[in-house]
Design a protein around this motif. Sequence first.
Motif, PDB file in Angstrom:
ATOM      1  N   ARG A  47      45.605 -70.647 -38.274  1.00 41.74           N
ATOM      2  CA  ARG A  47      46.348 -71.009 -39.486  1.00 41.74           C
ATOM      3  C   ARG A  47      47.828 -70.647 -39.322  1.00 41.74           C
ATOM      4  NH1 ARG A  47      47.257 -67.546 -43.083  1.00 41.74           N
ATOM      5  NH2 ARG A  47      45.339 -66.380 -42.794  1.00 41.74           N
ATOM      6  N   MET A  48      48.089 -69.483 -38.714  1.00 46.89           N
ATOM      7  CA  MET A  48      49.464 -69.062 -38.506  1.00 46.89           C
ATOM      8  C   MET A  48      50.214 -70.040 -37.602  1.00 46.89           C
ATOM      9  SD  MET A  48      51.403 -66.104 -36.486  1.00 46.89           S
ATOM     10  CE  MET A  48      51.039 -67.131 -35.109  1.00 46.89           C
ATOM     11  N   LEU A  49      49.554 -70.521 -36.537  1.00 46.80           N
ATOM     12  CA  LEU A  49      50.183 -71.486 -35.647  1.00 46.80           C
ATOM     13  C   LEU A  49      50.425 -72.819 -36.352  1.00 46.80           C
ATOM     14  CD1 LEU A  49      48.401 -70.915 -32.219  1.00 46.80           C
ATOM     15  CD2 LEU A  49      50.713 -70.253 -32.883  1.00 46.80           C
ATOM     16  N   GLN A  50      49.490 -73.228 -37.199  1.00 45.41           N
ATOM     17  CA  GLN A  50      49.677 -74.469 -37.948  1.00 45.41           C
ATOM     18  C   GLN A  50      50.885 -74.366 -38.869  1.00 45.41           C
ATOM     19  OE1 GLN A  50      45.768 -74.710 -39.693  1.00 45.41           O
ATOM     20  NE2 GLN A  50      45.005 -76.090 -38.112  1.00 45.41           N
ATOM     21  N   GLU A  51      51.038 -73.227 -39.520  1.00 54.63           N
ATOM     22  CA  GLU A  51      52.192 -73.012 -40.396  1.00 54.63           C
ATOM     23  C   GLU A  51      53.484 -72.989 -39.594  1.00 54.63           C
ATOM     24  OE1 GLU A  51      51.250 -69.399 -42.470  1.00 54.63           O
ATOM     25  OE2 GLU A  51      49.659 -70.354 -43.647  1.00 54.63           O
ATOM     26  N   ARG A  52      53.470 -72.311 -38.441  1.00 55.39           N
ATOM     27  CA  ARG A  52      54.653 -72.265 -37.586  1.00 55.39           C
ATOM     28  C   ARG A  52      55.038 -73.662 -37.117  1.00 55.39           C
ATOM     29  NH1 ARG A  52      54.092 -70.953 -31.457  1.00 55.39           N
ATOM     30  NH2 ARG A  52      53.275 -73.045 -31.721  1.00 55.39           N
ATOM     31  N   ILE A  56      58.447 -75.766 -37.682  1.00 53.40           N
ATOM     32  CA  ILE A  56      59.262 -76.314 -36.590  1.00 53.40           C
ATOM     33  C   ILE A  56      59.631 -77.760 -36.890  1.00 53.40           C
ATOM     34  CG2 ILE A  56      59.157 -77.076 -34.168  1.00 53.40           C
ATOM     35  CD1 ILE A  56      57.686 -74.429 -33.555  1.00 53.40           C
ATOM     36  N   LEU A  57      58.663 -78.565 -37.324  1.00 48.72           N
ATOM     37  CA  LEU A  57      58.947 -79.965 -37.649  1.00 48.72           C
ATOM     38  C   LEU A  57      59.948 -80.058 -38.796  1.00 48.72           C
ATOM     39  CD1 LEU A  57      58.515 -82.993 -37.304  1.00 48.72           C
ATOM     40  CD2 LEU A  57      56.575 -82.800 -38.879  1.00 48.72           C
ATOM     41  N   GLN A  58      59.742 -79.269 -39.818  1.00 46.93           N
ATOM     42  CA  GLN A  58      60.642 -79.292 -40.971  1.00 46.93           C
ATOM     43  C   GLN A  58      62.068 -78.914 -40.550  1.00 46.93           C
ATOM     44  OE1 GLN A  58      59.605 -76.515 -44.046  1.00 46.93           O
ATOM     45  NE2 GLN A  58      60.753 -77.629 -45.608  1.00 46.93           N
ATOM     46  N   SER A  59      62.200 -77.900 -39.722  1.00 47.41           N
ATOM     47  CA  SER A  59      63.508 -77.469 -39.244  1.00 47.41           C
ATOM     48  C   SER A  59      64.162 -78.561 -38.393  1.00 47.41           C
ATOM     49  CB  SER A  59      63.397 -76.185 -38.419  1.00 47.41           C
ATOM     50  OG  SER A  59      62.912 -75.132 -39.215  1.00 47.41           O
ATOM     51  N   PHE A  60      63.354 -79.203 -37.540  1.00 51.69           N
ATOM     52  CA  PHE A  60      63.873 -80.280 -36.696  1.00 51.69           C
ATOM     53  C   PHE A  60      64.366 -81.446 -37.551  1.00 51.69           C
ATOM     54  CE2 PHE A  60      63.165 -84.225 -34.293  1.00 51.69           C
ATOM     55  CZ  PHE A  60      64.021 -84.004 -33.221  1.00 51.69           C
ATOM     56  N   SER A  76      59.302 -72.955 -24.892  1.00 54.06           N
ATOM     57  CA  SER A  76      60.079 -73.855 -24.042  1.00 54.06           C
ATOM     58  C   SER A  76      60.470 -75.084 -24.863  1.00 54.06           C
ATOM     59  CB  SER A  76      59.257 -74.278 -22.819  1.00 54.06           C
ATOM     60  OG  SER A  76      58.184 -75.109 -23.220  1.00 54.06           O
ATOM     61  N   GLU A  77      61.512 -75.758 -24.439  1.00 51.05           N
ATOM     62  CA  GLU A  77      61.927 -76.978 -25.131  1.00 51.05           C
ATOM     63  C   GLU A  77      60.816 -78.025 -25.066  1.00 51.05           C
ATOM     64  OE1 GLU A  77      65.887 -78.390 -24.164  1.00 51.05           O
ATOM     65  OE2 GLU A  77      66.596 -76.323 -23.941  1.00 51.05           O
ATOM     66  N   ARG A  78      60.120 -78.060 -23.959  1.00 52.27           N
ATOM     67  CA  ARG A  78      59.001 -79.001 -23.810  1.00 52.27           C
ATOM     68  C   ARG A  78      57.918 -78.720 -24.854  1.00 52.27           C
ATOM     69  NH1 ARG A  78      55.576 -80.174 -18.282  1.00 52.27           N
ATOM     70  NH2 ARG A  78      54.245 -81.770 -19.197  1.00 52.27           N
ATOM     71  N   SER A  79      57.616 -77.439 -25.084  1.00 45.37           N
ATOM     72  CA  SER A  79      56.610 -77.071 -26.088  1.00 45.37           C
ATOM     73  C   SER A  79      57.050 -77.479 -27.487  1.00 45.37           C
ATOM     74  CB  SER A  79      56.335 -75.568 -26.051  1.00 45.37           C
ATOM     75  OG  SER A  79      55.702 -75.204 -24.859  1.00 45.37           O
ATOM     76  N   VAL A  80      58.327 -77.280 -27.778  1.00 46.04           N
ATOM     77  CA  VAL A  80      58.847 -77.662 -29.099  1.00 46.04           C
ATOM     78  C   VAL A  80      58.729 -79.173 -29.287  1.00 46.04           C
ATOM     79  CG1 VAL A  80      60.911 -77.758 -30.548  1.00 46.04           C
ATOM     80  CG2 VAL A  80      60.358 -75.657 -29.302  1.00 46.04           C
ATOM     81  N   ARG A  81      59.094 -79.939 -28.256  1.00 47.06           N
ATOM     82  CA  ARG A  81      58.965 -81.410 -28.345  1.00 47.06           C
ATOM     83  C   ARG A  81      57.512 -81.824 -28.564  1.00 47.06           C
ATOM     84  NH1 ARG A  81      62.558 -81.111 -23.976  1.00 47.06           N
ATOM     85  NH2 ARG A  81      64.678 -81.583 -24.603  1.00 47.06           N
ATOM     86  N   GLU A  86      53.203 -83.845 -32.054  1.00 38.91           N
ATOM     87  CA  GLU A  86      51.874 -83.673 -32.651  1.00 38.91           C
ATOM     88  C   GLU A  86      51.950 -83.601 -34.172  1.00 38.91           C
ATOM     89  OE1 GLU A  86      50.328 -80.186 -30.781  1.00 38.91           O
ATOM     90  OE2 GLU A  86      49.892 -81.232 -28.898  1.00 38.91           O
ATOM     91  N   GLN A  87      52.972 -82.923 -34.698  1.00 36.53           N
ATOM     92  CA  GLN A  87      53.110 -82.786 -36.153  1.00 36.53           C
ATOM     93  C   GLN A  87      53.422 -84.120 -36.809  1.00 36.53           C
ATOM     94  OE1 GLN A  87      52.860 -79.872 -38.317  1.00 36.53           O
ATOM     95  NE2 GLN A  87      51.622 -79.410 -36.525  1.00 36.53           N
TER      96      GLN A  87
END
Length: 92
Positions: A47-52, A56-60, A76-81, A86-87
Amino acid sequence: MKYQNAQSILPEELIRSIQQYIQGDYLYIPIRQEKKRQWGECSGYRRMLQERNAEILQSFCSGISVKELAQHYYLSERSVRRIIHEQRGGRL
């Protein structure tokens, strides 16, 4: 995984039946399929990862760069992308 003494929890006749197959060794008894939980459900980490990831999507979407998000979340930038992709449900 916590080991338990069979003599303290199982009926004597069941222990004798099991001893026909194994004695003095450890025996793993798996959880029934309908009782299994997905990874992270018990600890709340999923649940914590889903919220994070939603954060991230909202911030982007509000204009924060992938590089800044990667630094902020120690990813990593790749992980953020990947998270952003996915979001968004796999759409660009």
